[in-house]
Enzyme design. Structure first.
Site, PDB file in Angstrom:
ATOM      1  N   TRP A 159       0.817  -1.224   0.000  1.00  0.00           N
ATOM      2  CA  TRP A 159       0.000   0.000   0.000  1.00  0.00           C
ATOM      3  C   TRP A 159       0.844   1.265   0.000  1.00  0.00           C
ATOM      4  CZ3 TRP A 159      -5.012   1.888   0.205  1.00  0.00           C
ATOM      5  CH2 TRP A 159      -5.169   3.167   0.746  1.00  0.00           C
ATOM      6  N   ASP A 190       0.203   9.087   0.983  1.00  0.00           N
ATOM      7  CA  ASP A 190       0.830  10.399   0.735  1.00  0.00           C
ATOM      8  C   ASP A 190       2.306  10.375   0.323  1.00  0.00           C
ATOM      9  OD1 ASP A 190      -1.458  10.655   2.240  1.00  0.00           O
ATOM     10  OD2 ASP A 190      -0.554  11.893   3.781  1.00  0.00           O
ATOM     11  N   TRP A 216      -8.977   9.106  -0.449  1.00  0.00           N
ATOM     12  CA  TRP A 216      -9.560   8.166   0.524  1.00  0.00           C
ATOM     13  C   TRP A 216     -10.962   7.742   0.101  1.00  0.00           C
ATOM     14  CZ3 TRP A 216      -6.204   5.911   3.378  1.00  0.00           C
ATOM     15  CH2 TRP A 216      -5.056   6.589   3.797  1.00  0.00           C
ATOM     16  N   PHE A 226       3.678   8.703  10.393  1.00  0.00           N
ATOM     17  CA  PHE A 226       2.790   9.410   9.475  1.00  0.00           C
ATOM     18  C   PHE A 226       3.580  10.418   8.633  1.00  0.00           C
ATOM     19  CE2 PHE A 226      -1.880   9.021  11.095  1.00  0.00           C
ATOM     20  CZ  PHE A 226      -1.775   7.644  11.083  1.00  0.00           C
TER      21      PHE A 226
HETATM   22  C1  FRU Z   1      -3.412  12.076   4.614  1.00  0.00           C
HETATM   23  C2  FRU Z   1      -3.095  11.377   5.908  1.00  0.00           C
HETATM   24  C3  FRU Z   1      -2.156  12.224   6.751  1.00  0.00           C
HETATM   25  C4  FRU Z   1      -1.479  11.218   7.612  1.00  0.00           C
HETATM   26  C5  FRU Z   1      -1.359  10.031   6.684  1.00  0.00           C
HETATM   27  C6  FRU Z   1      -1.483   8.697   7.369  1.00  0.00           C
HETATM   28  O1  FRU Z   1      -3.749  11.221   3.594  1.00  0.00           O
HETATM   29  O2  FRU Z   1      -4.280  11.067   6.613  1.00  0.00           O
HETATM   30  O3  FRU Z   1      -2.790  13.258   7.481  1.00  0.00           O
HETATM   31  O4  FRU Z   1      -0.237  11.660   8.062  1.00  0.00           O
HETATM   32  O5  FRU Z   1      -2.379  10.160   5.724  1.00  0.00           O
HETATM   33  O6  FRU Z   1      -1.161   7.662   6.514  1.00  0.00           O
END
Ligand code: FRU
Length: 524
Positions: free
Chosen positions: A45, A48, A317, A108
């Site tokens: 997967w 970002d 998403w 993240f």
């Molecule tokens: C955006 C997000 C970020 C976060 C990451 C987690 O797509 O939700 O805010 O850091 O993806 O995977």
């Protein structure tokens, strides 16, 4: 979006385990199923883009990564490098969730800097488990952390986290505090903006400052979601461009506003200036960054030759349910050069793409009424330039359409109605088998009689740059790659100029694994 990984795997082994896994399994992916000039997940997967930077003579791009499955899991940072922003080589996973401050939901999103002392610095959000909330759900704690490395291996800083709740203004959530974008000011001091959530559930972008990158202080609330666009604003990025201060964010839970924004996760560009006294951002105008369906979480970098280059996750998403059969999911958009003109953000594919063009096919002043296909104008890995105008201005055409990724059964279309100044991108007949949004309309208010389109297809995606990049529409297409026909239609008489190039794919095949003929049978 929260899961625990690895069962009993000791924290210290998680990076090795992820590196071993991708090394072992990614080689069997057939290069023909990959895009050619867009970076996909090495395996598993991807979401970002992270740490987009230029370090030791190469572009580095990290990404939110869960190698073990094609769905979101505890976040690692995948890693790739490139000389030209189009052809990428994978490097081993850079970060795994292996510290008490990041092994709740992982590492993240964040950003990277080439430090003056020669090290590569990563700044990311560590997500730790923080017990249970009164309703029984898991609570998370998000803090900002550092790792330093040499472009391949990274050590997490022993003083992590470097920004935590102690620096948060009162009333801000400790659970939604993420996605640091860091930069160095002209005087050598550090700044970063981080996304936060206030008590009423709306996003704020917080600015922090530091002398050395290690010790941070709160600076100011850089921007607030008081225009009520969505709720949390994820993935902030800010920079000056063409004399204007730009703030890019990815709002969650948006509501439609005309054709500018649609429901769900979207993107927002604010243009404005910084207040001379407080340093706060003052917005003067706003626009969507992209008018397609699969685009989120932008990040920019400054290239060595001074270009501001943006990349984003070429998914959303809300559309991930379109899924796929492969052992990888998710890819990046083309890197795009940004500029600001007449109060709008413009985007163009990086100029390196022009060097990858091959086999020019061109037609000028083609009369179009009804349907037409042109010899040599087809393909799924192409850069296609079009201009469309009426053949007689007193009798304008009523509708122009182009169908691409087309075979007997499937196609995706882009249509334009000059009287309404309206474009529509539509994948209804692309073979989509899930009930997700499949079309989007986009206004072209400055239409002056000539529609100028640049359409980049790369197997499973399309990016459409309208009128020199004033508006861009990005979308994934699930249609089998063999559907490569293109047909033009006009209701009324139109005139077309067409220039089509194949995009060079050879080096991609070499880099990303086996050619079809080298493929093992499924059982091996
Ligand atoms: C955006 C997000 C970020 C976060 C990451 C987690 O797509 O939700 O805010 O850091 O993806 O995977």
């Amino acid at each position: 979006m929260v899961s625990a990984i690895g069962g009993d795997t000791a924290r210290g082994d998680r990076l090795k385990r992820a590196r071993d896994y991708e090394e072992r399994f990614s080689g069997s992916i057939v290069s023909g199923e990959r895009p050619c000039v867009h970076l996909p997940a090495r395996i598993g997967w991807m979401n970002d883009p992270n740490g987009f930077s230029y370090y030791r003579g190469r572009y580095h791009l990290f990404y939110q990564y869960y190698p073990f499955e094609t769905k979101w899991g505890s976040m690692h940072w995948g890693h790739a490098v490139s000389d030209d922003l189009l052809h990428w080589d994978y490097l081993p996973v850079a970060l795994a969730p292996d510290k008490p401050y990041d092994d709740g939901a992982g590492c993240f999103s964040g950003s990277a800097l080439a430090l003056p002392d020669g090290r590569h610095m990563l700044m990311y959000t560590g997500v730790a488990a923080a017990g249970r909330k009164p309703d029984g759900t898991l609570a998370m704690r998000q803090t900002q952390c550092l790792a330093f490395g040499d472009g391949i291996d990274y050590e997490k800083y022993e003083g992590n986290p470097v920004i935590d709740e102690a620096l948060l203004p009162e009333g801000m959530s400790t659970e939604h505090f993420r996605d640091p974008k860091v930069w160095i000011e002209g005087d050598g001091t550090f700044r970063c903006v981080v996304a936060g959530l206030d008590e009423s559930g709306f996003g704020q972008i917080l600015l922090f400052k530091s002398e050395d990158g290690l010790h941070w202080d709160f600076g100011c609330v850089f921007a607030r979601n008081d225009m009520q666009i969505g709720t949390m604003w994820e993935c902030p990025d800010t920079f000056e461009l063409d004399g204007v201060q730009v703030l890019l964010v990815s709002p969650q839970n948006m509501l439609p506003e005309g054709d500018e924004f649609i429901s769900g996760n979207g993107t927002l560009c604010l243009l404005g200036h910084r207040d001379g006294e407080t340093g706060e951002f003052v917005a003067e105008s706003r626009q969507a960054i992209d008018y397609g369906l699969d685009f989120y979480a932008t990040q920019t970098m400054l290239s060595p030759d001074g270009r501001r280059i943006m990349i984003a996750w070429m998914q959303n998403w809300d559309s991930i349910a379109m899924g796929g059969e492969q052992s990888w999911f998710g890819q990046m958009t083309l890197p795009r050069e940004l500029s600001v003109r007449d109060g709008r953000l413009y985007q163009q594919p990086v100029r390196e793409l022009e060097k990858a063009r091959r086999n020019r096919v061109a037609y000028g002043d083609v009369d179009l009424e009804g349907a037409l296909s042109l010899e040599g104008v087809s393909g799924r890995v192409i850069d296609l330039l079009l201009t469309v105008r009426s053949s007689d201005e007193s009798e304008p055409y009523r509708e122009f359409s182009i169908w691409f990724a087309q075979d007997e059964r499937f196609h995706t279309s882009l249509s334009f109605w000059p009287a309404e100044r309206m474009l529509k991108l539509n994948r209804k007949h692309s073979g989509l088998r899930r009930a997700i949004v499949y079309h989007r309309t986009c206004a072209v208010p400055d239409f002056d009689g000539t529609l100028d389109l640049r359409i980049v297809l790369d197997r499973c995606s399309v990016e459409i740059f309208v009128d020199g990049g004033e508006r861009v529409l990005t979308m994934m297409i699930p249609t089998d790659h063999s559907a490569d026909r293109i047909t033009f239609f006009s209701d009324g008489r139109a005139v077309l100029d067409v220039e089509k190039y194949d995009i060079e794919t050879d080096s991609v095949q070499r880099r990303w694994g086996k050619r079809k003929e080298e493929q093992c049978p499924k059982s091996c």
